[in-house]
Write a protein that holds these residues in place. Sequence first.
Motif, PDB file in Angstrom:
ATOM      1  N   CYS A   7       0.929  -1.147   0.140  1.00 62.68           N
ATOM      2  CA  CYS A   7      -0.016   0.095  -0.120  1.00 62.68           C
ATOM      3  C   CYS A   7       0.940   1.224  -0.012  1.00 62.68           C
ATOM      4  CB  CYS A   7      -0.957  -0.104   1.090  1.00 62.68           C
ATOM      5  SG  CYS A   7      -2.119  -1.249   0.995  1.00 62.68           S
ATOM      6  N   ILE A   8       1.952   1.354   0.590  1.00 59.91           N
ATOM      7  CA  ILE A   8       2.928   2.318   0.502  1.00 59.91           C
ATOM      8  C   ILE A   8       3.458   2.618  -0.458  1.00 59.91           C
ATOM      9  CG2 ILE A   8       5.042   2.886   1.333  1.00 59.91           C
ATOM     10  CD1 ILE A   8       4.320   2.393   4.284  1.00 59.91           C
ATOM     11  N   ALA A   9       3.955   1.454  -1.340  1.00 64.63           N
ATOM     12  CA  ALA A   9       4.529   1.601  -2.542  1.00 64.63           C
ATOM     13  C   ALA A   9       3.437   2.221  -3.452  1.00 64.63           C
ATOM     14  CB  ALA A   9       4.653   0.253  -3.134  1.00 64.63           C
ATOM     15  N   GLU A  10       2.036   2.178  -3.174  1.00 64.05           N
ATOM     16  CA  GLU A  10       1.177   2.628  -4.038  1.00 64.05           C
ATOM     17  C   GLU A  10       0.898   4.013  -3.947  1.00 64.05           C
ATOM     18  OE1 GLU A  10      -2.569   0.252  -5.092  1.00 64.05           O
ATOM     19  OE2 GLU A  10      -3.741   2.138  -5.541  1.00 64.05           O
ATOM     20  N   ALA A  11       0.971   4.363  -2.552  1.00 59.69           N
ATOM     21  CA  ALA A  11       0.857   5.781  -1.983  1.00 59.69           C
ATOM     22  C   ALA A  11       2.053   6.587  -2.388  1.00 59.69           C
ATOM     23  CB  ALA A  11       0.594   5.782  -0.546  1.00 59.69           C
ATOM     24  N   LEU A  12       3.097   6.022  -2.572  1.00 61.01           N
ATOM     25  CA  LEU A  12       4.479   6.606  -3.255  1.00 61.01           C
ATOM     26  C   LEU A  12       4.382   6.718  -4.771  1.00 61.01           C
ATOM     27  CD1 LEU A  12       7.252   4.625  -1.242  1.00 61.01           C
ATOM     28  CD2 LEU A  12       6.830   7.298  -1.106  1.00 61.01           C
ATOM     29  N   GLY A  13       3.588   6.021  -5.416  1.00 60.49           N
ATOM     30  CA  GLY A  13       3.339   6.188  -6.983  1.00 60.49           C
ATOM     31  C   GLY A  13       4.261   5.100  -7.753  1.00 60.49           C
ATOM     32  N   ARG A  73      -4.764  11.108 -10.660  1.00 61.20           N
ATOM     33  CA  ARG A  73      -5.275   9.734 -10.524  1.00 61.20           C
ATOM     34  C   ARG A  73      -6.411   9.592  -9.762  1.00 61.20           C
ATOM     35  NH1 ARG A  73      -3.289   4.910  -6.505  1.00 61.20           N
ATOM     36  NH2 ARG A  73      -5.448   3.819  -6.734  1.00 61.20           N
ATOM     37  N   LEU A  74      -6.711  10.480  -8.743  1.00 55.00           N
ATOM     38  CA  LEU A  74      -7.828  10.746  -7.760  1.00 55.00           C
ATOM     39  C   LEU A  74      -8.821  11.497  -8.235  1.00 55.00           C
ATOM     40  CD1 LEU A  74      -5.753  10.457  -4.577  1.00 55.00           C
ATOM     41  CD2 LEU A  74      -6.751   8.595  -5.716  1.00 55.00           C
ATOM     42  N   ALA A  75      -8.672  12.036  -9.566  1.00 56.86           N
ATOM     43  CA  ALA A  75      -9.732  13.145  -9.977  1.00 56.86           C
ATOM     44  C   ALA A  75     -11.093  12.628  -9.861  1.00 56.86           C
ATOM     45  CB  ALA A  75      -9.218  13.537 -11.281  1.00 56.86           C
ATOM     46  N   LYS A  82      -7.455  12.608   0.469  1.00 52.63           N
ATOM     47  CA  LYS A  82      -7.196  13.616  -0.629  1.00 52.63           C
ATOM     48  C   LYS A  82      -6.777  14.978   0.075  1.00 52.63           C
ATOM     49  CE  LYS A  82      -8.924  14.705  -5.027  1.00 52.63           C
ATOM     50  NZ  LYS A  82      -9.756  14.495  -6.008  1.00 52.63           N
ATOM     51  N   PRO A  83      -7.559  15.484   0.588  1.00 47.62           N
ATOM     52  CA  PRO A  83      -7.171  16.788   1.371  1.00 47.62           C
ATOM     53  C   PRO A  83      -5.837  17.070   2.102  1.00 47.62           C
ATOM     54  CG  PRO A  83      -9.605  16.362   1.932  1.00 47.62           C
ATOM     55  CD  PRO A  83      -8.814  14.992   1.196  1.00 47.62           C
ATOM     56  N   LEU A  84      -5.580  15.881   2.576  1.00 45.19           N
ATOM     57  CA  LEU A  84      -4.293  15.929   3.491  1.00 45.19           C
ATOM     58  C   LEU A  84      -3.004  15.548   2.621  1.00 45.19           C
ATOM     59  CD1 LEU A  84      -5.594  13.708   6.398  1.00 45.19           C
ATOM     60  CD2 LEU A  84      -5.518  16.141   6.247  1.00 45.19           C
ATOM     61  N   LEU A  85      -3.293  15.177   1.267  1.00 42.50           N
ATOM     62  CA  LEU A  85      -2.032  14.605   0.574  1.00 42.50           C
ATOM     63  C   LEU A  85      -1.309  15.608  -0.275  1.00 42.50           C
ATOM     64  CD1 LEU A  85      -3.823  11.403  -0.627  1.00 42.50           C
ATOM     65  CD2 LEU A  85      -2.050  11.541   1.307  1.00 42.50           C
ATOM     66  N   LYS A 145       7.683  15.092  -0.324  1.00 40.39           N
ATOM     67  CA  LYS A 145       6.230  14.905  -0.433  1.00 40.39           C
ATOM     68  C   LYS A 145       5.638  13.673  -0.535  1.00 40.39           C
ATOM     69  CE  LYS A 145       5.713  19.858  -1.723  1.00 40.39           C
ATOM     70  NZ  LYS A 145       5.509  20.846  -2.835  1.00 40.39           N
ATOM     71  N   SER A 146       5.981  12.845  -1.500  1.00 38.12           N
ATOM     72  CA  SER A 146       5.469  11.552  -1.745  1.00 38.12           C
ATOM     73  C   SER A 146       5.934  10.554  -0.398  1.00 38.12           C
ATOM     74  CB  SER A 146       6.073  10.873  -2.898  1.00 38.12           C
ATOM     75  OG  SER A 146       7.496  10.426  -2.668  1.00 38.12           O
ATOM     76  N   VAL A 147       6.901  10.984   0.294  1.00 39.01           N
ATOM     77  CA  VAL A 147       6.985  10.093   1.390  1.00 39.01           C
ATOM     78  C   VAL A 147       5.909  10.677   2.709  1.00 39.01           C
ATOM     79  CG1 VAL A 147       8.698  10.018   3.550  1.00 39.01           C
ATOM     80  CG2 VAL A 147       9.605   9.768   1.190  1.00 39.01           C
ATOM     81  N   GLU A 148       5.769  11.865   2.629  1.00 38.43           N
ATOM     82  CA  GLU A 148       4.647  12.224   3.594  1.00 38.43           C
ATOM     83  C   GLU A 148       3.477  11.676   3.282  1.00 38.43           C
ATOM     84  OE1 GLU A 148       5.066  16.272   5.247  1.00 38.43           O
ATOM     85  OE2 GLU A 148       2.824  16.591   5.059  1.00 38.43           O
ATOM     86  N   ASN A 149       3.046  11.798   2.104  1.00 42.78           N
ATOM     87  CA  ASN A 149       1.715  10.854   1.431  1.00 42.78           C
ATOM     88  C   ASN A 149       1.683   9.457   1.961  1.00 42.78           C
ATOM     89  OD1 ASN A 149       0.922  13.282   0.120  1.00 42.78           O
ATOM     90  ND2 ASN A 149       1.786  12.534  -1.895  1.00 42.78           N
ATOM     91  N   ALA A 150       3.021   8.990   1.834  1.00 43.04           N
ATOM     92  CA  ALA A 150       3.095   7.587   2.392  1.00 43.04           C
ATOM     93  C   ALA A 150       2.855   7.461   3.697  1.00 43.04           C
ATOM     94  CB  ALA A 150       4.499   6.603   1.703  1.00 43.04           C
ATOM     95  N   LEU A 151       3.469   8.247   4.538  1.00 40.71           N
ATOM     96  CA  LEU A 151       3.243   8.208   5.895  1.00 40.71           C
ATOM     97  C   LEU A 151       1.797   8.343   6.274  1.00 40.71           C
ATOM     98  CD1 LEU A 151       6.508  10.318   7.200  1.00 40.71           C
ATOM     99  CD2 LEU A 151       5.664   7.867   7.944  1.00 40.71           C
ATOM    100  N   ARG A 152       1.126   9.261   5.624  1.00 38.42           N
ATOM    101  CA  ARG A 152      -0.168   9.489   5.825  1.00 38.42           C
ATOM    102  C   ARG A 152      -1.129   8.187   5.461  1.00 38.42           C
ATOM    103  NH1 ARG A 152      -1.922  14.328   8.222  1.00 38.42           N
ATOM    104  NH2 ARG A 152      -0.937  16.202   7.142  1.00 38.42           N
ATOM    105  N   ALA A 153      -0.950   7.528   4.614  1.00 42.71           N
ATOM    106  CA  ALA A 153      -1.543   6.092   4.131  1.00 42.71           C
ATOM    107  C   ALA A 153      -1.017   5.095   5.165  1.00 42.71           C
ATOM    108  CB  ALA A 153      -0.820   5.610   2.827  1.00 42.71           C
TER     109      ALA A 153
END
Length: 569
Positions: free
Chosen positions: A208-214, A352-354, A334-337, A258-266
Amino acid sequence: MSEHTHGLQHGLTNYGDRDFSLYLRRSFAQSMGYSRALLSKPVVGIAYTPSGFNNCHRHFPELLDAVKRGVLAAGALPIAFPTISLGEVFLSPTSLKYRNLMSIDTEEMIRAQPMDAVVLMGGCDKTVPAQLMGAVSAGRPAVMLVAGPMMTGRHRGERLGACTDCRRFWARYRAGEVAEAEISQVEGQLAVTAGTCAVMGTASTMACIAEALGLILPGSAAIPAVHADRLRAAEATGAAAVRLIGSERTADRIVNAKSVENALRALLALGGSTNAVIHLTAIAGRAGVKVSLDDLNRLSDSTPVLVNLKPVGNGYMEDFFAAGAMGALLRELKPLLHLECMTVTGETLGERLASAAAYVDRSIIAEREKPFEPQGGLVALFGNLAPKGAVLKRSAADAKLFEHEGRAVVFSSLADLAARIDDPALDVTPQDVLVLQNAGPHARACMPEAGYLPIPKKLAQRGVKDMIRISDARMSGTAYGTIVLHVTPDAASGGPLGLVRSGDRIRLSVKQRRIDLLVEDAELKARAAALKPAPMQPERGYAKLYAQEILGADEGCDFAFLRPATGLP
Ligand code: FES
């Protein structure tokens, strides 16, 4: 001969004559039956990790066929190459010891062999972080394909999945609630298909983290290993790798602050594995991004737990897949990413999330406004017992123990734990705090998943289900309990955890994010002066390299020399 440097022409073997090198390489490649036409195509390498010692990857031959189909159909030549594989339960003393070895293998084979892009095929706990660490360091265009989770088994009408249910039944067996005959029936139903553990353990969390990282295709983290969609995802991953060729979408660029922060959120919203903190820190570190436990706490305060899977909740990965999986979760977040983050497909996360999710099962993935828990699943603790931090998975813990002071019952090593934990004469009560020393990254044990200390048998038989347990070890992502892990610095590197003695008082305050040893400083200094640390000093081989180079949990347990030469901020 041309000067192109793609496909087989990439990185020629040095014989002092470039054209000869290419002629020889093509000649040897033709010995494998490839046509000249195919050999002139760009090459997609496939880091391929099946192993007789890795049950989680047993479907990889079929997945490889699908990846190759995708590569060929998109106009490139797929060439698979083996690297080390790490099957979690088959490695001694623990798979973490070999994660960095696998990352070195992956990095060097990507760099040394002629490929224009690479597909990383991994799944079992340490394989995904190892491959991502290697790919970030190699700096080539890379896309990952994860194994996908196992399906659940059945026992007397109940669904079972590795390995939260393994532990639940084992605890009941230890408490005398489950007989010998039944535990052996359960053994045959815990892991019934190919794929990674069926709950939100470390492997699923890392997927899941790999997906959040893109770094994997959208929607592919949770597809069950044996589902036809997994094969379609494999084919699409092969095609995606071809589209990566010549692009700037290399893993070292996709992984950024930024992508690492997204991954931490996930991770926090998933109620994911504590191990993922170490692995994400290591992956980010390879890209020059520092992950601090203060960041984890900051994000944890504002990230709700939205996923109801074991070990935190009730469901299994097959339910998460059917519920909408990472697409649904990321839309809630989304609002946190940071939506501008680029993904491996060339779309930003925001693109992707549009569109709205087609369907979400709210019993498994909650709306952000109606979370399963208002704050993130993990919290970092600091204090005189853990000056550089420790981690608690509060979402898998008993909140009644979050503000607690108790007497320490200390085990000085794994051997000491094994020898005494079930001793009827052990002086222990349910209010005590179990402490395990010398199980951190600098210990001979190499930080095994031993932080889930068993409840002493005499207490388990009285119905005690949870106690505070503290160690410098890790814990399986499938485990649960009020368990403080990754205490840093670890006891073997001179950390204060090694100074605790049975009978000391320890205070845990999740509210204050603290873990403290209530012993006077002067006494601790005297104990430190009397301590004779016995660091591991292997004479040779990988063990020697590990002992010389291993960093603490706060630095992802990477090797010092594998981090970027420019260092971390
Ligand atoms: Fe491979 Fe759990 S043993 S993922």
